[in-house]
Motif scaffolding. Structure first.
Motif, PDB file in Angstrom:
ATOM      1  N   VAL A 204      -0.714 -15.712 -44.316  1.00 50.68           N
ATOM      2  CA  VAL A 204      -1.104 -15.200 -43.001  1.00 50.68           C
ATOM      3  C   VAL A 204      -0.567 -16.154 -41.937  1.00 50.68           C
ATOM      4  O   VAL A 204      -0.908 -17.339 -41.926  1.00 50.68           O
ATOM      5  N   THR A 205       0.265 -15.625 -41.051  1.00 49.41           N
ATOM      6  CA  THR A 205       0.943 -16.471 -40.066  1.00 49.41           C
ATOM      7  C   THR A 205       0.536 -16.189 -38.627  1.00 49.41           C
ATOM      8  O   THR A 205       0.908 -16.941 -37.727  1.00 49.41           O
ATOM      9  N   MET A 206      -0.208 -15.097 -38.374  1.00 54.06           N
ATOM     10  CA  MET A 206      -0.620 -14.782 -37.013  1.00 54.06           C
ATOM     11  C   MET A 206      -1.974 -14.090 -37.029  1.00 54.06           C
ATOM     12  O   MET A 206      -2.211 -13.208 -37.862  1.00 54.06           O
ATOM     13  N   VAL A 207      -2.863 -14.493 -36.121  1.00 58.72           N
ATOM     14  CA  VAL A 207      -4.159 -13.828 -35.938  1.00 58.72           C
ATOM     15  C   VAL A 207      -4.437 -13.703 -34.445  1.00 58.72           C
ATOM     16  O   VAL A 207      -3.945 -14.504 -33.650  1.00 58.72           O
ATOM     17  N   LYS A 208      -5.229 -12.694 -34.071  1.00 60.54           N
ATOM     18  CA  LYS A 208      -5.581 -12.518 -32.660  1.00 60.54           C
ATOM     19  C   LYS A 208      -6.853 -11.711 -32.533  1.00 60.54           C
ATOM     20  O   LYS A 208      -7.066 -10.733 -33.247  1.00 60.54           O
ATOM     21  N   LEU A 209      -7.703 -12.114 -31.573  1.00 56.70           N
ATOM     22  CA  LEU A 209      -8.899 -11.365 -31.219  1.00 56.70           C
ATOM     23  C   LEU A 209      -8.653 -10.571 -29.940  1.00 56.70           C
ATOM     24  O   LEU A 209      -7.992 -11.058 -29.016  1.00 56.70           O
TER      25      LEU A 209
END
Length: 324
Positions: A204-209
């Motif tokens: 997993v290389t990107m997360v966003k809320l």
């Protein structure tokens, strides 16, 4: 006609024409002479923060097209800041090198604190509204949440490998972290309780809320980029792209979460429909002059009044107009 109605009509036009072409930016402003290490744009597009080799850390007022502040970390002869993030309310900026971070007040230009990290390298960082909380992910797999008012420190130990990306709600109470263990966790920063766990087939290389509390975004380094319901943890959509591999260097939900803006290390900037995962429009940011190869990493983008603003490693603020 209201701004919301205008925007919806523009989006409708995009859907009807199924735009697949790439457009040139309508304007460019140079924020870093020989490129940037890091950059972020405030959600409202008012400010940009850029870290570069010649200018240190620069805060630009985009409305006035003027340099507002220049900053540097304490005791640093050479700028090594590779992360720069606005708080959700754009009241503060956090900047980080591999082993330290600093917090800056946008209104006064003053530093409110410098912090040294000794146990592992910082991989990503986020700051809450009014700079009360900071969250950072480390190469040793720890995610650390700190209340800067009280000094309370909470370590989240859910990851078994290196953390690559973190994000935090505006009030600092919820965190989303993703790592090399093929997993993203949505968790409560007050208790460290895991609320949702998202599995991927690769790192997993990107997360966003999403700032309104509706959606989460997680993406790996291969083929899977998903939008989830924040409350239930159930899937909403998967971004629909034809490439065998898609890596994102920036992500932001816009227009109350109805749409998603993504940037990539290959100059690509794209607008997506959150509910369907369909790509609506795409652009390619400009490379730095005389660069070989002609490349640029999209660091940040936002959507304001029907215009997309982007910052990239080319050191350019570019403006793009939605199709109509």
């Amino acid at each position: 006609m209201t701004k919301g109605a205008i925007f919806l009509s523009v989006i409708s036009a995009i859907l009807l024409t199924a735009c697949s072409g790439e457009q040139l930016s309508t304007s460019q402003v140079e924020h870093a002479v020989e490129g940037a290490y890091a950059a972020d744009i405030s959600a409202d597009g008012h400010y940009s923060v850029i870290s570069s080799i010649h200018h240190g850390i620069s805060l630009w007022d985009n409305k006035k097209n003027a340099l507002k502040y220049q900053w540097s970390h304490q005791g640093s002869e050479q700028n090594q800041v590779f992360l720069a993030r606005f708080s959700d309310d754009a009241s503060h900026v956090v900047t980080a090198s591999s082993d330290e971070f600093a917090i800056w007040d946008v209104a006064t230009g003053e530093a409110t604190g410098f912090y040294k990290i000794s146990e592992s390298n910082i991989r990503d960082i986020a700051i809450s509204a009014q700079a009360r909380y900071v969250l950072y992910g480390l190469a040793n797999g720890k995610a650390v949440h700190i209340d800067l008012n009280t000094g309370r420190r909470l370590e989240f130990l859910g990851h078994s490998e290196k953390i690559n990306a973190v994000d935090m709600s505006a009030n600092g109470h919820y965190a989303l972290t993703g790592g090399n263990d093929y997993t993203a966790y949505f968790w409560d920063t007050r208790t460290a309780q895991v609320l949702h766990r998202f599995s991927h087939p690769s790192r997993v290389t990107m997360v966003k809320l999403e700032r309104e509390g509706k959606y989460l975004f997680t993406a790996d380094n291969q083929k899977q980029a998903n939008i989830w319901d924040m409350r239930s943890g159930q899937p909403i959509s998967r971004l629909n792209y034809l490439a065998r591999q898609e890596i994102f260097s920036s992500v932001r939900f816009v227009e109350q979460g109805d749409y998603l803006l993504t940037g990539s290390p290959s100059r690509m900037l794209a607008l997506w429909d959150s509910k369907s995962g369909q790509q609506l429009q795409k652009w390619r940011v400009s490379p730095r002059k005389n660069s070989r190869p002609k490349s640029a990493v999209v660091y940040s983008a936002t959507l304001v009044n029907g215009q997309v603003l982007s910052e990239s490693s080319a050191g350019l603020l570019e403006t793009w107009t939605l199709d109509n």
